[in-house]
Design an enzyme around this catalytic site. Structure first.
Site, PDB file in Angstrom:
ATOM      1  N   HIS A 188      29.698 -42.401  23.098  1.00 33.81           N
ATOM      2  CA  HIS A 188      28.918 -43.158  22.118  1.00 33.81           C
ATOM      3  C   HIS A 188      27.447 -42.750  22.279  1.00 33.81           C
ATOM      4  CE1 HIS A 188      31.847 -46.824  21.815  1.00 33.81           C
ATOM      5  NE2 HIS A 188      31.888 -46.149  20.685  1.00 33.81           N
TER       6      HIS A 188
ATOM      7  N   ALA B  22      34.938 -49.504  32.439  1.00 31.16           N
ATOM      8  CA  ALA B  22      35.457 -49.431  31.065  1.00 31.16           C
ATOM      9  C   ALA B  22      34.625 -48.468  30.225  1.00 31.16           C
ATOM     10  CB  ALA B  22      35.442 -50.814  30.421  1.00 31.16           C
TER      11      ALA B  22
ATOM     12  N   ASN C 187      29.483 -52.558  19.633  1.00 30.13           N
ATOM     13  CA  ASN C 187      30.366 -51.832  18.723  1.00 30.13           C
ATOM     14  C   ASN C 187      30.816 -52.646  17.518  1.00 30.13           C
ATOM     15  OD1 ASN C 187      31.565 -50.561  21.725  1.00 30.13           O
ATOM     16  ND2 ASN C 187      30.550 -49.286  20.216  1.00 30.13           N
TER      17      ASN C 187
ATOM     18  N   ARG D 239      33.711 -40.666  18.372  1.00 31.87           N
ATOM     19  CA  ARG D 239      34.171 -41.961  17.855  1.00 31.87           C
ATOM     20  C   ARG D 239      33.873 -42.161  16.360  1.00 31.87           C
ATOM     21  NH1 ARG D 239      35.375 -45.823  21.781  1.00 31.87           N
ATOM     22  NH2 ARG D 239      36.315 -44.740  23.538  1.00 31.87           N
TER      23      ARG D 239
ATOM     24  N   ARG E  68      41.397 -50.905  19.875  1.00 34.76           N
ATOM     25  CA  ARG E  68      40.232 -51.754  19.598  1.00 34.76           C
ATOM     26  C   ARG E  68      40.192 -52.261  18.152  1.00 34.76           C
ATOM     27  NH1 ARG E  68      34.509 -50.367  22.154  1.00 34.76           N
ATOM     28  NH2 ARG E  68      34.317 -52.571  21.597  1.00 34.76           N
TER      29      ARG E  68
ATOM     30  N   ASP F  35      24.881 -44.534  22.365  1.00 35.42           N
ATOM     31  CA  ASP F  35      24.097 -45.408  23.248  1.00 35.42           C
ATOM     32  C   ASP F  35      24.383 -45.172  24.739  1.00 35.42           C
ATOM     33  OD1 ASP F  35      26.535 -46.688  23.683  1.00 35.42           O
ATOM     34  OD2 ASP F  35      25.904 -48.619  22.857  1.00 35.42           O
TER      35      ASP F  35
ATOM     36  N   CYS G  55      25.842 -51.758  25.816  1.00 39.26           N
ATOM     37  CA  CYS G  55      27.139 -51.962  25.165  1.00 39.26           C
ATOM     38  C   CYS G  55      27.519 -53.441  25.117  1.00 39.26           C
ATOM     39  CB  CYS G  55      28.258 -51.250  25.916  1.00 39.26           C
ATOM     40  SG  CYS G  55      28.010 -49.534  26.225  1.00 39.26           S
TER      41      CYS G  55
ATOM     42  N   ASN H 218      38.552 -43.599  27.149  1.00 42.12           N
ATOM     43  CA  ASN H 218      37.418 -42.738  27.500  1.00 42.12           C
ATOM     44  C   ASN H 218      37.602 -42.360  28.978  1.00 42.12           C
ATOM     45  OD1 ASN H 218      35.877 -44.510  29.335  1.00 42.12           O
ATOM     46  ND2 ASN H 218      35.544 -45.798  27.528  1.00 42.12           N
TER      47      ASN H 218
HETATM   48  N1  ARG Z   1      36.003 -49.267  26.636  1.00 42.18           N
HETATM   49  C1  ARG Z   1      35.108 -49.259  25.506  1.00 42.18           C
HETATM   50  C2  ARG Z   1      35.443 -48.077  24.615  1.00 42.18           C
HETATM   51  O1  ARG Z   1      35.786 -47.047  25.111  1.00 42.18           O
HETATM   52  C3  ARG Z   1      33.670 -49.213  25.948  1.00 42.18           C
HETATM   53  C4  ARG Z   1      32.704 -49.396  24.833  1.00 42.18           C
HETATM   54  C5  ARG Z   1      31.287 -49.193  25.240  1.00 42.18           C
HETATM   55  N2  ARG Z   1      30.416 -49.487  24.165  1.00 42.18           N
HETATM   56  C6  ARG Z   1      29.332 -48.791  23.845  1.00 42.18           C
HETATM   57  N3  ARG Z   1      28.554 -49.247  22.906  1.00 42.18           N
HETATM   58  N4  ARG Z   1      29.066 -47.619  24.352  1.00 42.18           N
HETATM   59  O2  ARG Z   1      35.380 -48.160  23.410  1.00 42.18           O
END
Ligand code: ARG
Length: 277
Positions: free
Chosen positions: A168, A256, A73, A139, A92, A170, A262, A24
């Protein structure tokens, strides 16, 4: 029958957290997180939640899975069922078997969505009242969300996300009460903006500046709202509405692309998180 105290949140300590890949726009391997500072900030978040009476369940961190800290997640919780994530990015995908094992060991029924849809759990699927607000495109896939709605038997409002920084749901939307939510409108396409306006009577708009501080990525525990520092305007607005904001520093995790929300997963159900209107 699984017995859980309410409210209960799943977290995973940041022992192996770091910026090891870039999936991201916030992530850059040249802008590493500081391990000790990440641990300090994560502990502050956990302590803040404990002080609000939250019961914290813990997942064991795994070397090589730096984003396992982002438990939001792992999946979408629905009563005793967890609809597990199928991550979009290979980096991931190794998290899912760890998540699955944790949920099985804690008496959840685990469900995997039909192939080949990607779905990133409570990061993209948030209840506001009985309705599931579902972010898609970057995503998660819209078909995955419709499938979930038919499994759960709830209305789904699909929301197309159009800004890569808010990949995302959230990161740009946060239900506070059945009739109230925080949001950052430019993260949504016009249709999604109209849908949110139509269904949620009280919307609190977050500024560009505070959106980049992950203002929308807040953990709601009744009338308490835990969020990153650097969101003074939103904190004022929350206080006017009768909420108590709890700013806590989370800059290491912003590197991140994540913040308070998150790092947490309500395992007594996202729908339980909001303050009944
Ligand atoms: N580095 C992770 C990703 O890009 C961060 C996830 C953040 N999670 C969230 N629920 N927004 O997937």
């Amino acid at each position: 029958m699984r017995e859980i105290k309410r409210p209960t949140i799943l977290m995973c300590p940041p022992d192996y957290f770091g910026i090891e890949y870039e999936i991201n726009p916030w992530m850059s391997r040249s802008r590493q997180s500081d391990r000790d500072e990440a641990i300090r900030q994560w502990n502050l978040l956990r302590d803040e939640l404990l002080a609000l009476g939250v019961n914290i369940e813990m997942m064991t961190p795994i070397r090589g899975l730096p984003d396992l800290v982002f438990t939001a997640n792992a999946g979408l919780i629905w009563n005793d069922t967890v609809f597990l994530a199928r991550f979009r990015h290979a980096a991931r995908q190794g998290e899912t078997e760890i998540d699955e094992a944790w949920f099985r060991a804690h008496q959840f029924e685990t469900v995997m969505l039909p192939e080949p849809w990607s779905f990133e759990g409570a990061g993209d699927a948030l209840f506001c009242g009985e309705t599931l607000y579902a972010g898609y495109l970057i995503r998660s896939e819209a078909s995955a969300m419709q499938w979930l709605g038919s499994e759960i038997g709830c209305r789904v409002i699909p929301l197309q996300l159009v800004d890569d920084r808010y990949y995302h749901l959230d990161t740009c939307f946060c239900p506070l009460q059945t009739d109230t939510a925080l949001w950052y409108p430019p993260a949504f396409d016009a249709y999604a903006q109209a849908a949110i306006r139509e269904h949620i009577p009280r919307l609190v708009e977050v500024s560009d500046k505070e959106a980049t501080r992950f203002a929308c990525n807040a953990v709601v525990v009744g009338e308490h709202v835990v969020l990153n520092t650097g969101c003074p305007d939103l904190c004022d607005r929350l206080a006017e509405l009768g909420f108590t904001p709890h700013p806590t520093p989370l800059d290491e995790f912003i590197k991140a692309g994540g913040s308070a929300k998150c790092l947490t997963l309500r395992i007594d159900g996202e729908d339980a998180a909001i303050w009944p209107a």
